[in-house]
Design a protein around this motif. Structure first.
Motif, mmCIF file in Angstrom:
data_model
loop_
_atom_site.group_PDB
_atom_site.id
_atom_site.type_symbol
_atom_site.label_atom_id
_atom_site.label_comp_id
_atom_site.label_asym_id
_atom_site.label_seq_id
_atom_site.Cartn_x
_atom_site.Cartn_y
_atom_site.Cartn_z
ATOM 1 N N CYS A 1 0.788 -1.233 0.000
ATOM 2 C CA CYS A 1 0.000 0.000 0.000
ATOM 3 C C CYS A 1 0.823 1.287 0.000
ATOM 4 O O CYS A 1 0.370 2.296 -0.537
ATOM 5 N N PHE A 2 1.992 1.271 0.607
ATOM 6 C CA PHE A 2 2.767 2.502 0.749
ATOM 7 C C PHE A 2 4.245 2.246 0.467
ATOM 8 O O PHE A 2 4.727 1.121 0.654
ATOM 9 N N PRO A 3 4.949 3.319 0.000
ATOM 10 C CA PRO A 3 4.447 4.658 -0.276
ATOM 11 C C PRO A 3 3.434 4.635 -1.413
ATOM 12 O O PRO A 3 3.480 3.755 -2.275
ATOM 13 N N GLN A 4 2.559 5.610 -1.414
ATOM 14 C CA GLN A 4 1.414 5.585 -2.322
ATOM 15 C C GLN A 4 1.840 5.557 -3.785
ATOM 16 O O GLN A 4 1.216 4.883 -4.612
ATOM 17 N N GLN A 5 2.947 6.257 -4.110
ATOM 18 C CA GLN A 5 3.374 6.309 -5.517
ATOM 19 C C GLN A 5 3.945 4.979 -5.990
ATOM 20 O O GLN A 5 4.133 4.770 -7.196
ATOM 21 N N ALA B 1 -3.285 -2.909 -9.227
ATOM 22 C CA ALA B 1 -4.543 -3.622 -8.972
ATOM 23 C C ALA B 1 -5.118 -3.375 -7.582
ATOM 24 O O ALA B 1 -6.198 -3.877 -7.274
ATOM 25 N N LEU B 2 -4.438 -2.580 -6.750
ATOM 26 C CA LEU B 2 -4.915 -2.384 -5.382
ATOM 27 C C LEU B 2 -5.331 -0.950 -5.119
ATOM 28 O O LEU B 2 -4.789 -0.006 -5.686
ATOM 29 N N ASN B 3 -6.273 -0.801 -4.204
ATOM 30 C CA ASN B 3 -6.501 0.439 -3.487
ATOM 31 C C ASN B 3 -6.500 0.104 -2.006
ATOM 32 O O ASN B 3 -6.842 -1.018 -1.612
ATOM 33 N N CYS B 4 -6.089 1.069 -1.198
ATOM 34 C CA CYS B 4 -5.929 0.823 0.236
ATOM 35 C C CYS B 4 -6.547 1.953 1.043
ATOM 36 O O CYS B 4 -6.687 3.084 0.564
ATOM 37 N N SER B 5 -6.893 1.652 2.277
ATOM 38 C CA SER B 5 -7.333 2.687 3.199
ATOM 39 C C SER B 5 -6.146 3.559 3.564
ATOM 40 O O SER B 5 -5.005 3.110 3.573
ATOM 41 N N ASN B 6 -6.428 4.817 3.841
ATOM 42 C CA ASN B 6 -5.355 5.765 4.166
ATOM 43 C C ASN B 6 -5.884 6.701 5.237
ATOM 44 O O ASN B 6 -6.223 7.844 4.977
ATOM 45 N N THR B 7 -5.941 6.202 6.449
ATOM 46 C CA THR B 7 -6.532 6.986 7.529
ATOM 47 C C THR B 7 -5.476 7.564 8.454
ATOM 48 O O THR B 7 -5.246 8.763 8.494
ATOM 49 N N ASP B 8 -4.774 6.718 9.177
ATOM 50 C CA ASP B 8 -3.819 7.154 10.188
ATOM 51 C C ASP B 8 -2.527 6.375 9.962
ATOM 52 O O ASP B 8 -2.543 5.142 9.887
ATOM 53 N N ILE B 9 -1.382 7.081 9.862
ATOM 54 C CA ILE B 9 -0.125 6.403 9.555
ATOM 55 C C ILE B 9 0.282 5.425 10.652
ATOM 56 O O ILE B 9 1.098 4.524 10.411
ATOM 57 N N THR B 10 -0.282 5.576 11.840
ATOM 58 C CA THR B 10 0.070 4.650 12.923
ATOM 59 C C THR B 10 -0.772 3.377 12.888
ATOM 60 O O THR B 10 -0.515 2.448 13.652
ATOM 61 N N THR B 11 -1.778 3.354 12.006
ATOM 62 C CA THR B 11 -2.643 2.180 11.874
ATOM 63 C C THR B 11 -2.296 1.442 10.590
ATOM 64 O O THR B 11 -2.185 2.068 9.526
ATOM 65 N N PRO B 12 -2.104 0.135 10.646
ATOM 66 C CA PRO B 12 -1.764 -0.602 9.423
ATOM 67 C C PRO B 12 -2.810 -0.392 8.333
ATOM 68 O O PRO B 12 -4.016 -0.554 8.576
ATOM 69 N N PRO B 13 -2.392 0.009 7.125
ATOM 70 C CA PRO B 13 -3.337 0.158 6.019
ATOM 71 C C PRO B 13 -4.032 -1.163 5.701
ATOM 72 O O PRO B 13 -3.481 -2.247 5.946
#
Length: 468
Positions: A371-375, A380-392
């Motif tokens: 999932c990260f870094p986003q670039q 084929a994936l999209n991921c959640s991106n809420t809090d950097i301290t929480t696993p995507p």
């Protein structure tokens, strides 16, 4: 100072030509030592002549067995929650005949670690950190940032002892690891059970003291006995022992310093050696240091320290009642490096690896963190991106027109927050599995253009779920 600590960094690229202290071989249990790019016709593993460390080819640790594409990652097994030494060596040597020294980024999982610039470091460089992995695998990635191709010469992983090098937060990036001697000997494994590498260092205003006796080194840090057999004292006994260094490029860096002391002189009954530790003019020792006779003691701060403007000074200053000057055998200086972005959920990473294996996929960018870094996110994936301290979490998987054959992979059900699944236009066979209907986050599934048979499970006919 006659010899700046900053100059020690320039020696890293020439370590191979420095004489290494010999010792009996301790266990290499847990060591991972990769000779990166070892030719296929060379023996693997092999024993490195000087240290007897067992090196292996890197072919099974990197996706294609070679560097290609934008991100290339080494996937290395480690022990979750245990501190590890992680060290990479980078030497160009004009291996490709182009005489163009590369510049690229080094990542640890989803986080940037360092920039490797071999245009500036013409003799090569090394990067070393102490890091506690949050999963049982570690991704060390070379990321192309320009036209030059990244490279790595060797990768070394060493599990460390318990209760050592603990930080309040972040990992430790090595700045210096020195032992104080007029010798030019370079210490690593076999003298150091963790294969830490110690450079010899001395200043003109110091006097060396030494012992032929064995110095007990059994504490949480186990500094090598060879590094404790010598020490420096100021030649002028009334002067402090002073270490200074500059870090103008990163003036806000925070530091951890580990000082290793052992009394290696025979003191008379009337002799006293005690001193205070002073950091940029501030006394940091709660009480004076009195080195133990032929036994190491390691002093460190539980919190990191700063240096105003990147100018650092550490001193050992004798107390008024001390009859002898201060003494220092060896020391290590680290800067704090933060890796704030959490790795993608470990179960979901395993699920994606399982899906990749099930369908025999070989996508060059399916390396490192999904999932990260986003670039650099996996295709084929999209991921959640809420809090950097929480696993995507993986929220969308689009593998349409990917040449998939066989049944729908059971590992998909482990992507428990998946919202969209597109497996259309493949050659999938068999029945539509019941588990798809039990994935409560799914609201869109496209299975069209396959050779699936059987009835649609009742659970997939629920309200709010679009099935094609």
């Amino acid at each position: 100072m006659e010899r700046s600590l900053g100059l020690m960094l320039l020696l890293i690229g020439t370590l191979a030509i420095i004489h290494i202290v010999e010792a009996q071989s301790p266990s290499q249990q847990g060591f991972i030592s990769l000779d990166c790019g070892l030719p296929a016709n060379e023996p693997s593993p092999y024993s490195e002549a000087t240290t007897e460390i067992q090196f292996s080819t890197d072919a099974t640790y990197i996706k294609s067995g070679k560097i290609e594409g934008t991100r290339n990652c080494y996937n290395v097994p480690v022990e979750k929650g245990r501190n590890h030494l992680i060290r990479g060596w980078f030497f160009y040597g004009n291996y490709d005949g182009l005489d163009v020294r590369p510049k690229f980024d080094l990542y640890l999982g989803p986080n940037p670690w360092a920039t490797i610039d071999l245009e500036k470091r013409v003799n090569g460089t090394t990067k070393e950190i102490f890091h506690i992995p949050t999963s049982n695998s570690l991704q060390i990635c070379l990321v192309k940032t320009g036209v030059t191709t990244p490279l790595i010469s060797a990768l070394e992983i060493r599990p460390l002892g318990n209760n050592s090098y603990i930080t309040k937060s972040g990992s430790l990036s090595l700045m210096f690891r020195l032992y104080l001697t007029q010798s030019t000997r370079y210490i690593r494994y076999k003298n150091d059970i963790y294969d830490r590498q110690w450079l010899a260092y001395f200043q003109d205003e110091w006097t060396q003291v030494s012992t032929t006796s064995i110095v007990a080194n059994n504490n949480s840090y186990d500094p090598p006995k060879a590094a404790l057999a010598t020490a420096a004292i100021p030649t002028n006994a009334s002067e402090p022992l002073t270490l200074e260094w500059s870090n103008p490029e990163k003036p806000d860096d925070q530091y951890y310093m580990y000082r290793h002391f052992a009394e290696i002189q025979d003191l008379r009954s009337t002799d006293t050696r005690e001193f205070n530790m002073v950091w940029n003019g501030e006394v940091i020792s709660a009480e004076p240091i009195i080195p133990n006779k032929l036994r190491v003691s390691t002093s460190f701060s539980v919190s990191p320290r700063n240096c105003p403007g990147g100018e650092c000074m550490f001193q050992l200053i004798r107390t008024s009642r001390s009859t002898l000057p201060p003494l220092l055998n060896a020391f290590e200086i680290f800067t704090v490096i933060q890796f704030p972005q959490s790795e993608t959920n470990e179960t979901e990473v395993a699920a994606m690896r399982n899906i990749e294996s099930t369908y025999g996929l070989s996508r060059i960018n399916w390396q490192g963190d999904p999932c990260f870094p986003q670039q650099l996110r996996w295709d084929a994936l999209n991921c959640s991106n809420t809090d950097i301290t929480t696993p995507p979490r993986i929220t969308s998987l689009n593998m349409s027109s990917s040449g998939l054959t066989g049944s729908i992979a059971a590992a998909i059900q482990n992507l428990t927050l998946l919202e969209k699944l597109d497996l259309s236009s493949n050659n999938l066979t068999g029945e539509v599995p019941e588990f798809l209907g039990n994935m409560q986050s799914l609201f869109f599934i496209n299975l069209s253009g396959n050779d699936l048979n059987g009835t649609i499970p009742q659970s997939l006919q629920r309200k709010g779920l679009e099935l094609l």
